[in-house]
Design an enzyme around this catalytic site. Structure first.
Site, mmCIF file in Angstrom:
data_model
loop_
_atom_site.group_PDB
_atom_site.id
_atom_site.type_symbol
_atom_site.label_atom_id
_atom_site.label_comp_id
_atom_site.label_asym_id
_atom_site.label_seq_id
_atom_site.Cartn_x
_atom_site.Cartn_y
_atom_site.Cartn_z
ATOM 1 N N LYS A 284 1.059 -1.174 -0.007
ATOM 2 C CA LYS A 284 0.155 -0.094 0.008
ATOM 3 C C LYS A 284 0.899 1.099 -0.087
ATOM 4 O O LYS A 284 0.682 2.308 -0.849
ATOM 5 C CB LYS A 284 -0.919 0.008 1.201
ATOM 6 C CG LYS A 284 -1.721 1.144 1.531
ATOM 7 C CD LYS A 284 -2.428 1.348 2.852
ATOM 8 C CE LYS A 284 -1.881 1.490 4.273
ATOM 9 N NZ LYS A 284 -1.574 2.928 4.318
ATOM 10 N N ASN A 285 1.818 1.274 0.813
ATOM 11 C CA ASN A 285 2.715 2.578 1.004
ATOM 12 C C ASN A 285 3.656 2.880 0.007
ATOM 13 O O ASN A 285 4.516 3.603 -0.037
ATOM 14 C CB ASN A 285 3.167 2.560 2.638
ATOM 15 C CG ASN A 285 2.045 2.781 3.571
ATOM 16 O OD1 ASN A 285 1.018 3.053 3.068
ATOM 17 N ND2 ASN A 285 2.442 2.398 4.815
ATOM 18 N N ARG B 149 -4.160 9.540 4.152
ATOM 19 C CA ARG B 149 -3.024 10.309 4.578
ATOM 20 C C ARG B 149 -2.148 10.571 2.980
ATOM 21 O O ARG B 149 -1.710 11.876 2.751
ATOM 22 C CB ARG B 149 -1.980 9.653 5.381
ATOM 23 C CG ARG B 149 -0.814 10.475 5.916
ATOM 24 C CD ARG B 149 -1.289 11.392 7.044
ATOM 25 N NE ARG B 149 -0.293 12.132 7.604
ATOM 26 C CZ ARG B 149 -0.704 13.253 8.169
ATOM 27 N NH1 ARG B 149 -1.858 13.825 8.516
ATOM 28 N NH2 ARG B 149 0.376 14.119 8.718
ATOM 29 N N CYS C 33 -4.686 7.861 9.129
ATOM 30 C CA CYS C 33 -4.853 7.337 10.782
ATOM 31 C C CYS C 33 -4.585 8.152 11.748
ATOM 32 O O CYS C 33 -3.576 9.139 11.615
ATOM 33 C CB CYS C 33 -3.833 5.944 10.748
ATOM 34 S SG CYS C 33 -4.599 4.629 9.607
ATOM 35 N N ASP D 22 4.466 0.315 12.042
ATOM 36 C CA ASP D 22 2.987 -0.453 11.554
ATOM 37 C C ASP D 22 3.027 -1.587 11.961
ATOM 38 O O ASP D 22 1.650 -2.268 12.268
ATOM 39 C CB ASP D 22 2.987 -0.203 9.986
ATOM 40 C CG ASP D 22 2.979 1.089 9.368
ATOM 41 O OD1 ASP D 22 2.605 2.083 10.239
ATOM 42 O OD2 ASP D 22 3.001 1.242 8.227
HETATM 43 C C1 EPZ Z 1 4.266 6.647 6.298
HETATM 44 O O1 EPZ Z 1 3.425 7.564 7.209
HETATM 45 C C2 EPZ Z 1 3.136 5.563 6.514
HETATM 46 N N1 EPZ Z 1 2.190 6.158 5.721
HETATM 47 C C3 EPZ Z 1 2.673 5.008 7.999
HETATM 48 O O2 EPZ Z 1 1.786 3.862 7.720
HETATM 49 C C4 EPZ Z 1 3.920 4.653 8.437
HETATM 50 O O3 EPZ Z 1 3.462 4.210 9.854
HETATM 51 C C5 EPZ Z 1 5.094 5.728 8.624
HETATM 52 O O4 EPZ Z 1 5.574 6.252 7.261
HETATM 53 C C6 EPZ Z 1 6.345 5.425 9.291
HETATM 54 O O5 EPZ Z 1 7.073 4.257 8.671
HETATM 55 C C7 EPZ Z 1 2.088 6.033 4.128
HETATM 56 O O6 EPZ Z 1 2.814 5.620 3.639
HETATM 57 C C8 EPZ Z 1 0.909 6.585 3.557
HETATM 58 P P1 EPZ Z 1 6.582 9.877 8.598
HETATM 59 P P2 EPZ Z 1 4.107 9.161 7.026
HETATM 60 O O7 EPZ Z 1 6.494 11.229 7.677
HETATM 61 O O8 EPZ Z 1 5.015 9.459 5.848
HETATM 62 C C9 EPZ Z 1 7.162 12.672 12.273
HETATM 63 C C10 EPZ Z 1 0.018 2.783 7.654
HETATM 64 O O9 EPZ Z 1 -0.829 2.135 8.549
HETATM 65 N N2 EPZ Z 1 6.765 13.728 11.338
HETATM 66 O O10 EPZ Z 1 7.499 8.775 8.209
HETATM 67 O O11 EPZ Z 1 3.073 10.100 7.317
HETATM 68 C C11 EPZ Z 1 5.915 11.835 12.384
HETATM 69 O O12 EPZ Z 1 4.677 12.544 13.175
HETATM 70 C C12 EPZ Z 1 0.636 4.093 8.041
HETATM 71 O O13 EPZ Z 1 0.148 2.098 6.680
HETATM 72 C C13 EPZ Z 1 6.980 15.093 11.640
HETATM 73 O O14 EPZ Z 1 7.074 15.304 12.847
HETATM 74 O O15 EPZ Z 1 5.111 9.249 8.305
HETATM 75 C C14 EPZ Z 1 6.412 10.598 12.713
HETATM 76 O O16 EPZ Z 1 6.635 10.742 14.226
HETATM 77 C C15 EPZ Z 1 0.229 4.529 9.144
HETATM 78 N N3 EPZ Z 1 6.774 16.125 10.623
HETATM 79 C C16 EPZ Z 1 7.702 10.495 12.036
HETATM 80 O O17 EPZ Z 1 8.217 11.660 11.677
HETATM 81 C C17 EPZ Z 1 6.816 15.770 9.428
HETATM 82 O O18 EPZ Z 1 6.459 16.842 8.463
HETATM 83 C C18 EPZ Z 1 7.701 9.778 10.946
HETATM 84 O O19 EPZ Z 1 6.484 9.954 10.144
HETATM 85 C C19 EPZ Z 1 6.491 14.493 9.015
HETATM 86 C C20 EPZ Z 1 6.794 13.239 9.865
#
Ligand code: EPZ
Length: 410
Positions: free
Chosen positions: A22-23, A92, A116, A299
Site C-alpha cells: 500500500k505505502n 494520508r 490514521c 506499523d
Molecule cells: C508513512 O507515514 C506511512 N504512511 C505510515 O503507515 C507509517 O507508519 C509511517 O510512514 C512510518 O513508517 C504512508 O506511507 C501513507 P513519517 P508518514 O512522515 O509518511 C514525524 C499505515 O498504517 N513527522 O515517516 O506520514 C511523524 O509525526 C500508515 O500504513 C514530523 O514530525 O510518516 C512521525 O513521528 C500509518 N513532521 C515521524 O516523523 C513531518 O513533517 C515519521 O513519520 C513529517 C513527519
C-alpha cells in the site's frame, strides 16, 4: 458503524498471497502523473485507499483501467484543480499530490490530508523543504496553500527529520530540477518509489544523499510494486498465534530483521526464496522499540503486542516513530489484557480474555484487533472493522479460506 463478530480460537491452515505494498503503491500512483503519459503498474492492491486516490485522479481528468493485476493510468489530459474534495480527507497519502502539483504546476491548494490518527502528525518537514525550494507555504488545520517560484539554481535540502512522506514529497517537488536531498528515509517504500521514478526516465542517484538531475521522463512505463511487508507480518503473526500459513510473494529482505528476531525467540518460520511457511509457536515475548527500517516497523508494533499477550512472559514495547501508538492493546484491557503503561511504553503480560466488543481506531490497530479476535478462544465483536479495507486486500476472503469463523452484523 460496521460490526463483525469473530468466533475465535479456531486452528487456521492455508495459503495467502501477499499483495503489492500500500505505502509504495500510493506514492507510485501519484508519481505516474509526472510524465503526463501512460503508466502500467503491477501488483496494485485493490484497497479503499487506492480507490480513493483513483477518484481524485478522475476529478483531475486522469483516466485508468484495471487489466488483471495491472493498473493502467493515463495522465495525458491531467489538469490543475484545487484539491478541495472530500477524498483528500479519507487518507494520508493524498499529500503526495502536493509534491506532484508543485513539480507540474508550481502551486497547490489542498485540504489538510486525513488518515490514521496516531497522535500528532505534523507536515513541517514537508513545508520546510518546499520553502527551501523557494515556495511560500500557508497552512491552517484545514487547508494548505502553496505557491511562489521554484529557485532557478541547484537546490540543497536537508530534511528536518526522518520521514517517509517528506522524503517522497520533496523528491516529487524537486523532480524537474537539479537537487540534493540529505537525511532521507530508507524505508523500502521510499526506495521503490525512487526506483519507479528511475524507470520513468528521471535521473536519480541515491547515495548518502539523493541526487536529482533535471531530466525529461518517458511517455510510458511499466513497473511492478514490491510486496507489502506489513501485510506479510500480519499473516505471519496470525500463523504464530493460530495455525499454519504459507505466504507467497514475500520479499524476505524487507522483513529480515523482524523475522530473525521472531525465530530467535522460538517462532517456527521457514523461508525459501519468496515463500515463507509459518507455524503456531510458543513465542517468547521480547522487549523492543519499533523503529526505522530495517528494525521492527511501527506499523507492525501493535501486531507484536497482540502476539505477546497470548504467550508466557513479559515484554516492554516502545515506538520511536509514533510514540503513543498503543490503542489496540489498550483497547483490550477491559477484556482481560494485562498491560502496564510507563513513560510512552507498555509492558505486556500473558493474559486470559473474556468475550466482548472492541473498536478499531486506525488501520493497523484494526488488524491487531482482528489478530486478537481470531486467536482468543472467545467471541469478539469488532466495531469499525471496515477500516481494514483501507489497507488489506481480500482480507475477509483470506480469513474465510484459512478457517476463521465470522459473521458480519451490520
Ligand atoms: C508513512 O507515514 C506511512 N504512511 C505510515 O503507515 C507509517 O507508519 C509511517 O510512514 C512510518 O513508517 C504512508 O506511507 C501513507 P513519517 P508518514 O512522515 O509518511 C514525524 C499505515 O498504517 N513527522 O515517516 O506520514 C511523524 O509525526 C500508515 O500504513 C514530523 O514530525 O510518516 C512521525 O513521528 C500509518 N513532521 C515521524 O516523523 C513531518 O513533517 C515519521 O513519520 C513529517 C513527519
Amino acid at each position: 458503524m460496521s460490526k463483525i463478530k469473530i468466533y475465535g480460537g479456531k486452528y487456521l491452515s492455508g495459503t495467502v498471497k501477499i499483495h503489492g505494498s500500500k505505502n509504495a503503491c500510493l506514492p507510485i500512483m501519484c508519481a505516474s502523473l509526472l510524465n503526463k503519459g501512460k503508466a502500467t503498474i503491477g501488483n496494485v492492491p485493490k484497497i479503499a485507499d487506492v480507490y480513493n486516490l483513483l477518484n481524485i485522479f478522475s476529478y483531475l481528468n486522469v483516466s485508468y483501467i484495471f487489466v488483471d493485476d495491472f493498473l493502467v493510468i493515463d495522465s495525458s489530459k491531467l489538469i490543475y484543480k484545487d484539491l478541495l474534495i472530500d477524498e483528500v480527507l479519507k487518507f494520508r497519502a493524498s499529500y503526495y499530490l502536493i509534491g506532484v502539483f508543485l513539480a507540474l504546476f508550481g502551486k497547490c491548494k489542498i485540504y489538510y490530508p486525513g488518515g490514521c490518527k496516531l497522535g500528532e502528525r505534523p507536515l513541517d518537514y514537508h513545508f520546510e523543504a518546499f520553502k527551501a525550494m523557494g515556495y511560500n507555504v500557508n497552512c491552517n488545520e484545514n487547508l494548505i496553500e502553496i505557491d511562489g517560484k521554484l529557485k532557478n539554481e541547484h537546490i540543497n535540502i536537508t530534511l528536518k527529520g526522518n520521514s517517509v512522506g517528506a522524503t517522497i514529497n520533496t523528491v516529487f517537488a524537486a523532480i524537474f530540477s537539479n537537487a540534493t536531498i540529505y537525511n532521507y528515509s530508507l524505508e523500502p517504500e521510499v526506495i521503490d518509489t525512487l526506483d519507479f521514478l528511475g524507470k520513468l526516465g528521471f535521473k536519480i542517484i541515491k547515495n548518502r544523499s539523493i541526487e536529482i538531475f533535471a531530466s525529461i521522463p518517458k511517455r510510458s512505463v511499466k513497473y511492478k510494486i514490491i510486496p507489502d511487508r506489513i501485510e506479510a507480518l500480519t499473516y505471519i503473526i496470525m500463523a504464530l498465534l493460530c495455525g499454519n500459513i504459507k505466504l507467497e510473494n514475500v520479499n524476505l529482505l524487507h522483513i529480515d530483521y523482524p523475522i530473525r528476531t521472531l525465530i530467535l525467540n522460538n517462532a517456527d518460520i521457514i523461508m525459501y526464496k519468496n515463500v515463507l511457511c509459518c507455524n503456531k509457536s510458543k513465542v517468547v515475548p521480547f522487549s523492543f522499540d519499533a523503529d526505522l527500517y530495517p528494525k521492527i516497523p511501527t506499523d507492525a508494533q501493535p501486531l507484536f503486542s497482540i502476539l505477546f499477550l497470548f504467550n508466557n512472559g513479559s515484554a516492554i514495547i516502545g515506538d520511536k516513530v509514533f510514540k503513543n501508538r498503543f490503542s489496540a492493546p489498550l483497547e483490550l484491557v477491559h477484556l482481560g489484557a494485562r498491560i502496564n503503561t510507563m513513560d510512552n511504553k507498555i509492558i505486556t503480560n500473558h493474559s486470559v480474555f473474556v468475550s466482548g466488543s472492541v473498536k478499531a481506531s486506525d488501520l493497523r490497530a484494526c488488524a491487531a484487533l482482528f489478530l486478537f479476535a481470531i486467536a482468543s478462544p472467545t467471541n469478539t465483536i469488532i466495531n469499525n472493522y471496515e477500516i481494514i479495507e483501507r489497507g488489506y486486500a481480500d482480507f475477509l476472503r483470506n480469513l474465510k479460506n484459512l478457517g476463521v469463523k465470522y459473521e458480519i452484523i451490520e
